[in-house]
Design a protein around this motif. Structure first.
Motif, PDB file in Angstrom:
ATOM      1  N   ILE A 466       0.874  -1.183   0.000  1.00  0.00           N
ATOM      2  CA  ILE A 466       0.000   0.000   0.000  1.00  0.00           C
ATOM      3  C   ILE A 466       0.904   1.224   0.000  1.00  0.00           C
ATOM      4  CG2 ILE A 466      -1.807   1.278   1.185  1.00  0.00           C
ATOM      5  CD1 ILE A 466      -2.781  -1.262   2.432  1.00  0.00           C
ATOM      6  N   HIS A 467       0.652   2.127  -0.935  1.00  0.00           N
ATOM      7  CA  HIS A 467       1.508   3.301  -1.103  1.00  0.00           C
ATOM      8  C   HIS A 467       0.629   4.557  -1.079  1.00  0.00           C
ATOM      9  CE1 HIS A 467       5.276   5.019  -3.329  1.00  0.00           C
ATOM     10  NE2 HIS A 467       4.724   5.919  -2.533  1.00  0.00           N
ATOM     11  N   GLY A 468       0.719   5.310   0.026  1.00  0.00           N
ATOM     12  CA  GLY A 468      -0.001   6.572   0.128  1.00  0.00           C
ATOM     13  C   GLY A 468       0.775   7.690  -0.538  1.00  0.00           C
ATOM     14  N   TRP A 469       0.055   8.570  -1.231  1.00  0.00           N
ATOM     15  CA  TRP A 469       0.676   9.622  -2.026  1.00  0.00           C
ATOM     16  C   TRP A 469       0.255  10.966  -1.461  1.00  0.00           C
ATOM     17  CZ3 TRP A 469       4.486   8.628  -5.193  1.00  0.00           C
ATOM     18  CH2 TRP A 469       4.865   9.541  -6.168  1.00  0.00           C
ATOM     19  N   GLN A 470       1.172  11.687  -0.837  1.00  0.00           N
ATOM     20  CA  GLN A 470       0.949  12.940  -0.125  1.00  0.00           C
ATOM     21  C   GLN A 470       0.366  12.655   1.266  1.00  0.00           C
ATOM     22  OE1 GLN A 470       0.130  16.501  -2.805  1.00  0.00           O
ATOM     23  NE2 GLN A 470      -1.131  14.953  -3.798  1.00  0.00           N
ATOM     24  N   ASP A 471       0.421  13.661   2.142  1.00  0.00           N
ATOM     25  CA  ASP A 471       0.160  13.453   3.561  1.00  0.00           C
ATOM     26  C   ASP A 471      -1.217  12.869   3.853  1.00  0.00           C
ATOM     27  OD1 ASP A 471       2.628  14.316   4.579  1.00  0.00           O
ATOM     28  OD2 ASP A 471       2.056  16.405   4.357  1.00  0.00           O
ATOM     29  N   ARG A 487       2.909  -7.289   4.730  1.00  0.00           N
ATOM     30  CA  ARG A 487       2.513  -6.114   3.934  1.00  0.00           C
ATOM     31  C   ARG A 487       3.549  -5.012   4.085  1.00  0.00           C
ATOM     32  NH1 ARG A 487      -3.199  -4.391   5.190  1.00  0.00           N
ATOM     33  NH2 ARG A 487      -3.700  -5.816   3.468  1.00  0.00           N
ATOM     34  N   LYS A 488       3.859  -4.338   2.984  1.00  0.00           N
ATOM     35  CA  LYS A 488       4.753  -3.179   3.019  1.00  0.00           C
ATOM     36  C   LYS A 488       3.931  -1.906   2.823  1.00  0.00           C
ATOM     37  CE  LYS A 488       9.082  -5.323   1.513  1.00  0.00           C
ATOM     38  NZ  LYS A 488      10.226  -5.221   0.586  1.00  0.00           N
ATOM     39  N   LEU A 489       4.245  -0.902   3.650  1.00  0.00           N
ATOM     40  CA  LEU A 489       3.561   0.386   3.582  1.00  0.00           C
ATOM     41  C   LEU A 489       4.550   1.475   3.196  1.00  0.00           C
ATOM     42  CD1 LEU A 489       1.375   0.216   6.822  1.00  0.00           C
ATOM     43  CD2 LEU A 489       0.577   0.019   4.476  1.00  0.00           C
ATOM     44  N   PHE A 490       4.152   2.312   2.229  1.00  0.00           N
ATOM     45  CA  PHE A 490       4.985   3.423   1.793  1.00  0.00           C
ATOM     46  C   PHE A 490       4.182   4.714   1.879  1.00  0.00           C
ATOM     47  CE2 PHE A 490       6.601  -0.378  -0.201  1.00  0.00           C
ATOM     48  CZ  PHE A 490       7.965  -0.279  -0.009  1.00  0.00           C
ATOM     49  N   MET A 491       4.846   5.774   2.318  1.00  0.00           N
ATOM     50  CA  MET A 491       4.209   7.082   2.437  1.00  0.00           C
ATOM     51  C   MET A 491       5.050   8.102   1.678  1.00  0.00           C
ATOM     52  SD  MET A 491       3.177   7.068   6.470  1.00  0.00           S
ATOM     53  CE  MET A 491       4.889   6.877   6.950  1.00  0.00           C
ATOM     54  N   SER A 492       4.546   8.544   0.533  1.00  0.00           N
ATOM     55  CA  SER A 492       5.226   9.608  -0.206  1.00  0.00           C
ATOM     56  C   SER A 492       4.733  10.939   0.328  1.00  0.00           C
ATOM     57  CB  SER A 492       4.945   9.485  -1.708  1.00  0.00           C
ATOM     58  OG  SER A 492       5.692   8.433  -2.266  1.00  0.00           O
ATOM     59  N   VAL A 493       5.612  11.681   0.994  1.00  0.00           N
ATOM     60  CA  VAL A 493       5.219  12.887   1.712  1.00  0.00           C
ATOM     61  C   VAL A 493       5.422  14.127   0.847  1.00  0.00           C
ATOM     62  CG1 VAL A 493       5.619  11.863   3.962  1.00  0.00           C
ATOM     63  CG2 VAL A 493       7.503  13.000   2.786  1.00  0.00           C
ATOM     64  N   ARG A 494       5.058  15.261   1.384  1.00  0.00           N
ATOM     65  CA  ARG A 494       5.095  16.517   0.661  1.00  0.00           C
ATOM     66  C   ARG A 494       6.496  17.127   0.682  1.00  0.00           C
ATOM     67  NH1 ARG A 494       0.094  19.020   0.132  1.00  0.00           N
ATOM     68  NH2 ARG A 494       1.238  20.644  -0.980  1.00  0.00           N
ATOM     69  N   VAL A 516       6.082   5.516  11.565  1.00  0.00           N
ATOM     70  CA  VAL A 516       7.442   5.195  11.110  1.00  0.00           C
ATOM     71  C   VAL A 516       8.148   4.222  12.056  1.00  0.00           C
ATOM     72  CG1 VAL A 516       7.735   7.356   9.846  1.00  0.00           C
ATOM     73  CG2 VAL A 516       8.413   7.237  12.253  1.00  0.00           C
ATOM     74  N   GLN A 517       7.586   4.011  13.234  1.00  0.00           N
ATOM     75  CA  GLN A 517       8.170   3.046  14.163  1.00  0.00           C
ATOM     76  C   GLN A 517       7.660   1.625  13.920  1.00  0.00           C
ATOM     77  OE1 GLN A 517       7.096   4.684  17.961  1.00  0.00           O
ATOM     78  NE2 GLN A 517       8.649   6.296  17.887  1.00  0.00           N
ATOM     79  N   GLN A 518       6.651   1.487  13.046  1.00  0.00           N
ATOM     80  CA  GLN A 518       6.092   0.171  12.778  1.00  0.00           C
ATOM     81  C   GLN A 518       6.944  -0.569  11.742  1.00  0.00           C
ATOM     82  OE1 GLN A 518       3.626  -0.556  14.900  1.00  0.00           O
ATOM     83  NE2 GLN A 518       4.030   1.564  15.537  1.00  0.00           N
ATOM     84  N   PRO A 519       6.924  -1.901  11.793  1.00  0.00           N
ATOM     85  CA  PRO A 519       7.708  -2.667  10.819  1.00  0.00           C
ATOM     86  C   PRO A 519       7.154  -2.514   9.407  1.00  0.00           C
ATOM     87  CG  PRO A 519       6.358  -4.123  12.174  1.00  0.00           C
ATOM     88  CD  PRO A 519       6.236  -2.759  12.775  1.00  0.00           C
ATOM     89  N   ASN A 520       8.032  -2.650   8.416  1.00  0.00           N
ATOM     90  CA  ASN A 520       7.648  -2.643   7.001  1.00  0.00           C
ATOM     91  C   ASN A 520       7.029  -1.321   6.545  1.00  0.00           C
ATOM     92  OD1 ASN A 520       8.511  -5.307   6.899  1.00  0.00           O
ATOM     93  ND2 ASN A 520       6.469  -6.120   7.298  1.00  0.00           N
ATOM     94  N   VAL A 521       7.430  -0.221   7.170  1.00  0.00           N
ATOM     95  CA  VAL A 521       6.947   1.106   6.774  1.00  0.00           C
ATOM     96  C   VAL A 521       8.125   1.939   6.294  1.00  0.00           C
ATOM     97  CG1 VAL A 521       5.893   3.256   7.552  1.00  0.00           C
ATOM     98  CG2 VAL A 521       4.984   1.071   8.354  1.00  0.00           C
TER      99      VAL A 521
END
Length: 748
Positions: A466-471, A487-494, A516-521
Motif C-alpha cells: 500500500i503506497h499513500g501519495w501525499q500526507d 505487507r509493506k507500507l509506503f508514504m510519499s510525503v510533501r 514510522v516506528q512500525q515494521p515494514n513502513v
C-alpha cells in the motif's frame, strides 16, 4: 358467484375498519388473512391496512404486511416507497437500498417519494436517486434542492450551479437556494465569489450567524487572509453564538487551546439551549475524544449506537472516557493519539491469510498538479518494473470533474490499471470485535471518512503493498494498512512537513511518529531537502526518509525541438493560479521587467485556479500589455514550444515538474529558491538557472531577471537537456521503486 361474495366482503371490510379504528391491529390482521388472503386480488386492502399500521406507529406489523404483499408479487409504487421508508426509519439502510433496486421503473409521485430515494442513496449511489426524479416534480423547490444536492454529491458542480441560478430566477423562494450557491461556488474554486455570497446570506439572515462566520473564516483562510479571519473570530467570541459553532471556527483557524476551552465550558457549565449532539459531533471531528464521550454518555437522547461503541471501546482498551477530571486541566484524551499505543499491540499481525500480490496506490485526487502528474509517472514506473497492470490499483478520494479532480484521469486510464473512486464506496459495517474498525469510527475528520472508505477496498484486495501519495492519503493508507506482517507500507510525503505549510492537523506529528516506528513502513520524499525536513521534524536519522526524484517522459520531451528566438521573447509560467504559486507577484515582476528590457517581451501563463479572476483584473488595472492567460492547453509540447524561458515564483514547492519539463525542452529557467527547486535546476556550467530569493519583491526580481535573461537566451539547449536526461528518467524512478518495493514482481 363473484357478486354473491361481494356483500360479505364489504361487511368484512367494515369489520376490518372498525378493528383498526379501535386500535385492535392484531384482530384486524387476523381478518385480513382470513377473508382477504388472496393478496393479488386484494392488494389495495392490504396496502391500506399497512398504511394504517404506519400511521398508528405499528411499524413492525406494517413491515410484516408489506413483506407478504411483495412476496405475493403485488405492491403499488406508493407501497414500494412506504416499505423502503420503514426500513430506513428502522436504520436498515442496506436492506432499503437492496429493496428499492428491485423496482427500478416505479414512478415517483410526490416530493416525499423523492425524499425516500434521497435518504437511501444520497451518500453512496447518488446517480440511482438522481435518475429517478421525474421532471414534472422539479417545480417543487424541495425536489429541486434534492436534485441539486445529488448533483453536488456526484461532483457535477457546473450543472448544479446552472440549476441553482435558474431556481434563484424562477422560484418564489429564491433564498432557499442561496446557501447551495455559496457552497457550489467554493467547490468550483471561486472562493472570492463564495465569500461574497456568504456575506450576502449573513446580511439577509438566511443562515445562522455562526454558520455564516464559520464559512467566511474558512474562505478567508483559503485566500491567505488569516488576519481578517482572526478579527472576525474575535468579534464572534463576543456575540451570542452557540459554542459548537465557535468551536468549529476556532478549529479551522488552528486554535486548539481555544477549542478545548470552549468545549470544557460546554461540559462543566452546561447550557440547556446548546445542541449537545452537535457539540459531540464537533468534538469528534476534531479528535477530542473525552469531550465527545462526556457529551454522548451524559445525554439520554443521544444515539444509543454511539454509547455502545464508547462503552465497548473503553472495555477493549481498558481506558476511562468522558470523566470530568479530564476537563479544564488541559489533559483530555484525544484521537487518534489515544489508540496508537494500543493499536499496534492488539491488531492480530500473524493471523489471517497472506496478503495478495496487488499494489494499491492511494491519493486524494487526480487534479492538475505536479504530485498528481507524478502519481501517473509512478504507475508507469511500476509497470516498467515488470508488474502487470492487472495487479495495480489506484484509489482516489474524489474524481469530480467539475472540481478539477479528474484532470489526469485520461492519462491514468491509458495505463490499463484498476481505478477506484472512493467517494462511491460504502463503508464496511462496524465490527465490534475488530479493533481497527472500532477505533476508526472515533477518528477525527477527515481521517475518519478517508479510512472508512479505504478500509472496504483494503479488505477486498488485501494488497501486499500500500503506497499513500501525499500526507492526507499517506495517513489514511497507513492507518488502514497496518497489520499483516507481510505487507509493506509506503508514504510519499510533501515538500515540507505540515506545520511549515500552515496546516493545523493536530494529530499529524503523533501519527507519523507512530507509523514510522512500525515494521515494514518506509517514508519517501521527492527531494533531499524535503527528506531532511521530515527527518528533523520526526527526530529520525539522516537517510531514514528515502528520496525518489520526479520522473519525466523523456523520449517525448527530449525529441522535441525547442522554440528558437524569433520575434518577441516569450516568458512563460506554468502553474495553478493559487496563492502558494504567487501569480500576482509573477505579474508585477513581468510588468516591471517589460520596462527594463531593451527588447520586446510577452508573457504567457498556462493554468487556472481560484485567482484567475483577480489576476485578469490586475492585468487591466496595471495596464500590462502582451500578457495572456491560457486555461485550455495541457499538452507539454504545445506549451513549451512557444516559450523562450520559464519563470516560477512559488512560495512553496517540492521538486517542481515544470522546472524539469522546461529544461527538458532546452529552456532557461528562473525560479524562487524554495523546497526542492534548487535540486531541479542545472546550476553548473553553461545554461544555468537563475535562483531568486524566497521572499523577493517584484522590483528586485525584475532587476535580476533583466540581467540574466539575455545571456541565458544566447546559450544553447544541450546542457539543460543532458542534465534532465541523466537525473530524471522514468528508468531511474523505476529502479528506485523496484529497490524499495522489494522483489521485481512488486510483491514483498
Amino acid at each position: 358467484m363473484q357478486q354473491n361474495n361481494e356483500k360479505p366482503r364489504n361487511n368484512q371490510r367494515d369489520v376490518l375498519d372498525k378493528l383498526v379504528q379501535s386500535q385492535d391491529f392484531m384482530g384486524a390482521f387476523g381478518i385480513l388473512q382470513q377473508d382477504f388472503g388472496d393478496i393479488a386480488d386484494y392488494s389495495v386492502v392490504w396496502e391500506r391496512f399497512a398504511t394504517s399500521c404506519v400511521l398508528a406507529g405499528r411499524d413492525a406489523l406494517a413491515l410484516e404486511v408489506y413483506d407478504r404483499i411483495f412476496s405475493s408479487g403485488a405492491g403499488s409504487s406508493s407501497a414500494v416507497v412506504e416499505h423502503a421508508e420503514l426500513l430506513l426509519k428502522d436504520g436498515n439502510l442496506g436492506p432499503a437500498q437492496e429493496f428499492l433496486r428491485q423496482y427500478p421503473d416505479i414512478k415517483l409521485q410526490t416530493a416525499e417519494d423523492v425524499a425516500v430515494y434521497f435518504r437511501a442513496f444520497e451518500a453512496f449511489d447518488p446517480s440511482f436517486a438522481l435518475d429517478r426524479i421525474p421532471d414534472d416534480l422539479l417545480v417543487d423547490d424541495t425536489v429541486a434542492l434534492m436534485r441539486i444536492d445529488l448533483l453536488r454529491r456526484l461532483g457535477r458542480f457546473e450543472i448544479a450551479a446552472n440549476e441553482i441560478q435558474h431556481q434563484i430566477e424562477q422560484s418564489p423562494r429564491p433564498d432557499r437556494f442561496l446557501v447551495r450557491q455559496a457552497r457550489t461556488l467554493e467547490a468550483l474554486g471561486q472562493w472570492a465569489a463564495s465569500q461574497t455570497a456568504w456575506e450576502d446570506i449573513r446580511k439577509q439572515g438566511l443562515a445562522e450567524e455562526g454558520e455564516c462566520l464559520f464559512n467566511l473564516m474558512r474562505l478567508l483562510k483559503r485566500q491567505d487572509k488569516s488576519e481578517q479571519a482572526l478579527v472576525l473570530f474575535s468579534s464572534a467570541l463576543q456575540a451570542d453564538i452557540p459554542i459548537f459553532q465557535l468551536a468549529r471556527c476556532g478549529a479551522v483557524l488552528g486554535l486548539p487551546n481555544t477549542v478545548r476551552g470552549l468545549l470544557d465550558r460546554a461540559i462543566l457549565t452546561p447550557d440547556e439551549n446548546e445542541d449537545h449532539e452537535k457539540l459531540a459531533n464537533v468534538s469528534l471531528d476534531f479528535g477530542m475524544l473525552d469531550h465527545f464521550a462526556a457529551l454522548v454518555l451524559q445525554q439520554e437522547t443521544h444515539d444509543l449506537g454511539a454509547k455502545e461503541l464508547l462503552k465497548h471501546l473503553a472495555r477493549t482498551f481498558s481506558i476511562e472516557l468522558g470523566h470530568r477530571k479530564h476537563f479544564g486541566m488541559g489533559g483530555s484524551q484525544t484521537s487518534p493519539q489515544l489508540f496508537l499505543p494500543h493499536l499496534a499491540k492488539q491488531i492480530p499481525r500473524a493471523d489471517g491469510e497472506p496478503t495478495s500480490d496487488a499494489v494499491l496506490l492511494v491519493n486524494a485526487t487526480l487534479a492538475m498538479g505536479g504530485a498528481e502528474r507524478q502519481l501517473v509517472q509512478l504507475v508507469k514506473a511500476i509497470k516498467s518494473a515488470d508488474v502487470h497492470p492487472s495487479r495495480i490499483h489506484v484509489a482516489l478520494f474524489s474524481l469530480s470533474e467539475d472540481r478539477g479532480h479528474a484532470f489526469f484521469l485520461p492519462q491514468l486510464r491509458q495505463e490499463n490499471v484498476h481505478i477506484h473512486d472512493l467517494s462511491t464506496v460504502q463503508p464496511s459495517p462496524l465490527d465490534m470485535h475488530d479493533i481497527q474498525s472500532l477505533a476508526t469510527r472515533l477518528l477525527p475528520s477527515p481521517l475518519r471518512n478517508d479510512a472508512l472508505q479505504l478500509q472496504t477496498l483494503v479488505k477486498q484486495l488485501n494488497p501486499g503493498i500500500i503506497h499513500g501519495w501525499q500526507d492526507r492519503a499517506s495517513l489514511a493508507a497507513a492507518w488502514t494498512g497496518i497489520g499483516p506482517p507481510d505487507r509493506k507500507l509506503f508514504m510519499s510525503v510533501r515538500n515540507m512537513q505540515p506545520s511549515k505549510r500552515g496546516q493545523t492537523v493536530p494529530y499529524a506529528f503523533d501519527m507519523y511518529k507512530w507509523i514510522v516506528q512500525q515494521p515494514n513502513v518506509k517514508m519517501i520524499a521527492n527531494s533531499d531537502i524535503g527528506a531532511r525536513d521530515y527527518e528533523h521534524w520526526l527526530g529520525l536519522q539522516t537517510g531514514d526518509v528515502a528520496v525518489v526524484k520526479n520522473a519525466l517522459n523523456l523520449p517525448k520531451i527530449l525529441n522535441q525541438r525547442s522554440r528558437k528566438p524569433a520575434g518577441p521573447v516569450v516568458l512563460g509560467g506554468v502553474f495553478r493560479l493559487a496563492f502558494n504559486k504567487r501569480p500576482e507577484l509573477w505579474l508585477r515582476t513581468f510588468a516591471k521587467l517589460q520596462r527594463k528590457l531593451d527588447f520586446e517581451i510577452e508573457a504567457r501563463i498556462f493554468g487556472r485556479g481560484p485567482l484567475e479572476e483577480n489576476l485578469s483584473k490586475m492585468i487591466t488595472d496595471l495596464e500590462v500589455t502582451n500578457f495572456k492567460i491560457v486555461t485550455n492547453t495541457t499538452d507539454m509540447a504545445e506549451i513549451y514550444a512557444g516559450l523562450d524561458a520559464l519563470l516560477l515564483m512559488s512560495r512553496v514547492e517540492g521538486l517542481p515538474n515544470v522546472v524539469l519539463e522546461a529544461q527538458g525542452f532546452g529552456l532557461p529557467v528562473a525560479a524562487c529558491d524554495v523546497g526542492g527547486t534548487r535540486e531541479a535546476c542545472l546550476l553548473d556550467g553553461p545554461g544555468t538557472a537563475l535562483l531568486l530569493d524566497e521572499d523577493i519583491n517584484a522590483d528586485t526580481a525584475s532587476d535580476k531577471i533583466a540581467e540574466w535573461l539575455p545571456g541565458a537566451l544566447a546559450i544553447g539547449e544541450a546542457d539543460r537537456k543532458r542534465f534532465i536526461a541523466e537525473n530524471f528518467s522514468l528508468a531511474k524512478i523505476s529502479a528506485d521503486m523496484q529497490m524499495l518495493y522489494g522483489a521485481s514482481d512488486g510483491h514483498a
